[in-house]
Motif scaffolding. Structure first.
Motif, PDB file in Angstrom:
ATOM      1  N   LYS A 115       0.831  -1.203   0.000  1.00 41.42           N
ATOM      2  CA  LYS A 115       0.000   0.000   0.000  1.00 41.42           C
ATOM      3  C   LYS A 115       0.871   1.261   0.000  1.00 41.42           C
ATOM      4  N   ALA A 116       2.059   1.140   0.624  1.00 40.97           N
ATOM      5  CA  ALA A 116       2.981   2.281   0.685  1.00 40.97           C
ATOM      6  C   ALA A 116       3.805   2.433  -0.591  1.00 40.97           C
ATOM      7  N   GLY A 117       3.606   1.506  -1.537  1.00 40.45           N
ATOM      8  CA  GLY A 117       4.270   1.646  -2.832  1.00 40.45           C
ATOM      9  C   GLY A 117       5.265   0.575  -3.192  1.00 40.45           C
ATOM     10  N   ALA A 118       5.591  -0.326  -2.268  1.00 36.14           N
ATOM     11  CA  ALA A 118       6.571  -1.378  -2.569  1.00 36.14           C
ATOM     12  C   ALA A 118       6.013  -2.332  -3.622  1.00 36.14           C
ATOM     13  N   ARG A 119       6.857  -2.716  -4.573  1.00 40.91           N
ATOM     14  CA  ARG A 119       6.446  -3.693  -5.576  1.00 40.91           C
ATOM     15  C   ARG A 119       7.400  -4.886  -5.623  1.00 40.91           C
ATOM     16  N   THR A 120       8.309  -4.932  -4.671  1.00 41.04           N
ATOM     17  CA  THR A 120       9.093  -6.146  -4.444  1.00 41.04           C
ATOM     18  C   THR A 120       9.111  -6.385  -2.942  1.00 41.04           C
ATOM     19  N   LEU A 121       9.166  -7.635  -2.556  1.00 42.11           N
ATOM     20  CA  LEU A 121       9.236  -8.014  -1.147  1.00 42.11           C
ATOM     21  C   LEU A 121      10.260  -9.128  -1.029  1.00 42.11           C
ATOM     22  N   CYS A 122      11.345  -8.850  -0.305  1.00 46.56           N
ATOM     23  CA  CYS A 122      12.432  -9.828  -0.158  1.00 46.56           C
ATOM     24  C   CYS A 122      12.942 -10.294  -1.520  1.00 46.56           C
ATOM     25  N   GLY A 123      13.011  -9.354  -2.452  1.00 42.34           N
ATOM     26  CA  GLY A 123      13.509  -9.669  -3.788  1.00 42.34           C
ATOM     27  C   GLY A 123      12.483 -10.300  -4.710  1.00 42.34           C
ATOM     28  N   VAL A 124      11.270 -10.536  -4.197  1.00 40.15           N
ATOM     29  CA  VAL A 124      10.213 -11.164  -5.005  1.00 40.15           C
ATOM     30  C   VAL A 124       9.349 -10.068  -5.629  1.00 40.15           C
ATOM     31  N   PRO A 125       9.233 -10.016  -6.961  1.00 38.15           N
ATOM     32  CA  PRO A 125       8.390  -8.988  -7.588  1.00 38.15           C
ATOM     33  C   PRO A 125       6.912  -9.260  -7.306  1.00 38.15           C
ATOM     34  N   LEU A 126       6.162  -8.183  -7.047  1.00 41.05           N
ATOM     35  CA  LEU A 126       4.734  -8.295  -6.756  1.00 41.05           C
ATOM     36  C   LEU A 126       3.927  -7.739  -7.921  1.00 41.05           C
ATOM     37  N   PRO A 127       2.815  -8.397  -8.287  1.00 43.10           N
ATOM     38  CA  PRO A 127       1.998  -7.898  -9.409  1.00 43.10           C
ATOM     39  C   PRO A 127       1.429  -6.510  -9.117  1.00 43.10           C
ATOM     40  N   GLU A 128       1.169  -5.761 -10.149  1.00 40.29           N
ATOM     41  CA  GLU A 128       0.505  -4.458 -10.017  1.00 40.29           C
ATOM     42  C   GLU A 128      -0.994  -4.659  -9.744  1.00 40.29           C
ATOM     43  N   ARG A 129      -1.606  -3.599  -9.226  1.00 37.04           N
ATOM     44  CA  ARG A 129      -3.060  -3.506  -9.040  1.00 37.04           C
ATOM     45  C   ARG A 129      -3.631  -4.606  -8.154  1.00 37.04           C
ATOM     46  N   MET A 130      -2.848  -5.079  -7.181  1.00 29.86           N
ATOM     47  CA  MET A 130      -3.396  -6.042  -6.231  1.00 29.86           C
ATOM     48  C   MET A 130      -4.170  -5.307  -5.135  1.00 29.86           C
ATOM     49  N   ARG A 131      -5.085  -6.014  -4.491  1.00 32.07           N
ATOM     50  CA  ARG A 131      -5.883  -5.459  -3.410  1.00 32.07           C
ATOM     51  C   ARG A 131      -5.618  -6.237  -2.126  1.00 32.07           C
ATOM     52  N   GLU A 132      -5.976  -5.611  -1.004  1.00 35.60           N
ATOM     53  CA  GLU A 132      -5.767  -6.265   0.285  1.00 35.60           C
ATOM     54  C   GLU A 132      -6.492  -7.607   0.331  1.00 35.60           C
ATOM     55  N   ASN A 133      -5.804  -8.618   0.846  1.00 34.24           N
ATOM     56  CA  ASN A 133      -6.328  -9.979   1.037  1.00 34.24           C
ATOM     57  C   ASN A 133      -6.508 -10.750  -0.267  1.00 34.24           C
ATOM     58  N   GLN A 134      -5.934 -10.222  -1.360  1.00 36.94           N
ATOM     59  CA  GLN A 134      -6.017 -10.931  -2.642  1.00 36.94           C
ATOM     60  C   GLN A 134      -5.049 -12.107  -2.661  1.00 36.94           C
ATOM     61  N   LYS A 135      -5.467 -13.198  -3.286  1.00 35.92           N
ATOM     62  CA  LYS A 135      -4.629 -14.390  -3.390  1.00 35.92           C
ATOM     63  C   LYS A 135      -3.531 -14.158  -4.423  1.00 35.92           C
ATOM     64  N   PHE A 136      -2.294 -14.544  -4.097  1.00 36.57           N
ATOM     65  CA  PHE A 136      -1.212 -14.480  -5.077  1.00 36.57           C
ATOM     66  C   PHE A 136      -1.420 -15.578  -6.123  1.00 36.57           C
ATOM     67  N   PRO A 137      -0.941 -15.363  -7.347  1.00 34.96           N
ATOM     68  CA  PRO A 137      -1.043 -16.415  -8.370  1.00 34.96           C
ATOM     69  C   PRO A 137      -0.427 -17.726  -7.880  1.00 34.96           C
ATOM     70  N   THR A 138       0.726 -17.635  -7.234  1.00 31.41           N
ATOM     71  CA  THR A 138       1.323 -18.772  -6.521  1.00 31.41           C
ATOM     72  C   THR A 138       1.919 -18.218  -5.226  1.00 31.41           C
TER      73      THR A 138
END
Length: 316
Positions: A115-138
């Protein structure tokens, strides 16, 4: 709260040392055994809160024991016996200095960062336009360092290997085991009408083999949503009904505490502590599928000492 065990000071036969963690007190017996006492302490934001939660230690210990047994075919674990409802006795291992966090959904601290703008977490890229509590593809693996004191820190796979915290070969095995354990935990939760949202695993080594250690799939190490109503709540942007320690964190945040310097823990009344206890028992009954049987709560420390001493005597 009078029955909450928040401190232990045992002296077992052949005891060599004791480590008082945030929640667990670990007694080293001889060269090969650990006696892990799950106390009723509760921590949040890496801070031990001032009041204990009745029966919390029993809940954590018994859930962990059941899941260690239910995953023993995936890899060996440290558990030998549970001589008391709040105690596990197991093998001493050399722990890896990382915790393997795995997330199936974008929530909690990961959502706050996203929500604060991060699009990687621990080196893992995160998809754009995700919402809170959304399931990751994997599910994604987002490790943390394992701090002896203070805050655990997010770290990438590449940094772990570069810093020599874990060898590349061992780390790849840890990833494989983490994914397999999460898959098993997800399947068991689904049978009980729950979603295993995210969790963490800790591993060690003994005689060259990787061993699963500590607790697994408890409300302290994991987050669960109720499956019923998940999709409707997600589509409406509503909070999910969940069983985890997140409700404690939210209560603290609402009362101005996030573990930051200068902040004071809000007063934890007996009624509040009992309500937290009820939530822990609720999770136990949902995830285990059995009624929770409260252990004798007179002199809890004396009960534990007697049960552990009796068990250790059988090993001679």
């Amino acid at each position: 709260m009078k029955n909450a065990l928040v401190k232990t000071d045992f002296n077992f036969p052949e005891q060599k040392s004791v480590y008082h963690g945030k929640v667990r007190d670990v007694y080293s017996i001889g060269d090969d055994l650990l006696v892990m006492v799950a106390t009723d302490r509760i921590s949040a934001f890496d801070v031990i809160l001032p009041e204990g939660i009745p029966y919390k230690g029993q809940v954590l210990n018994q859930i962990a024991a059941k899941f260690l047994d239910a995953t023993a075919d995936i890899l060996p674990n440290w558990k030998i016996a549970t001589p008391d409802p709040m105690v596990t006795v197991g093998m001493r291992c050399e722990p890896f200095k990382v915790e393997m966090v795995i997330r199936g959904y974008l929530t909690g601290s990961a959502w706050r960062e996203y929500k604060a703008g991060a699009r990687t977490l621990c080196g893992v890229p995160l998809p754009e336009r995700m919402r809170e509590n959304q399931k990751f593809p994997t599910p994604i693996i987002t490790p943390t360092t394992k701090a002896d004191a203070g805050h655990d820190e997010n770290i990438s796979k590449e940094e772990i290997i570069a810093q020599g915290l874990v060898s590349k070969e061992d780390y790849e095995l840890l990833e494989k085991y983490t994914q397999a354990l999460f898959k098993r935990g997800t399947e068991i939760a689904a049978e009980k009408g729950l979603i295993l949202v995210d969790t963490k695993y800790e591993f060690g080594k003994k005689d060259g083999k990787i061993i699963l250690i500590d607790e697994i799939h408890t409300p302290d190490s994991s987050r669960y949503f109720y499956a019923d109503g998940y999709q409707a709540r997600f589509e409406k942007g509503e909070e999910q009904r969940q069983l985890s320690k997140e409700f404690v964190r939210q209560w603290l945040i609402e009362n101005g505490f996030q573990g930051k310097t200068g902040q004071t823990v809000p007063v934890m009344t007996e009624a509040y502590c009992n309500s937290v206890s009820d939530r822990y028992i609720e999770l136990y009954e949902h995830i285990v599928g059995e009624k929770f049987e409260k252990a004798e709560a007179g002199d809890v420390a004396a009960r534990i000492e007697k049960n552990v001493r009796n068990f250790l005597a059988t090993l001679k």
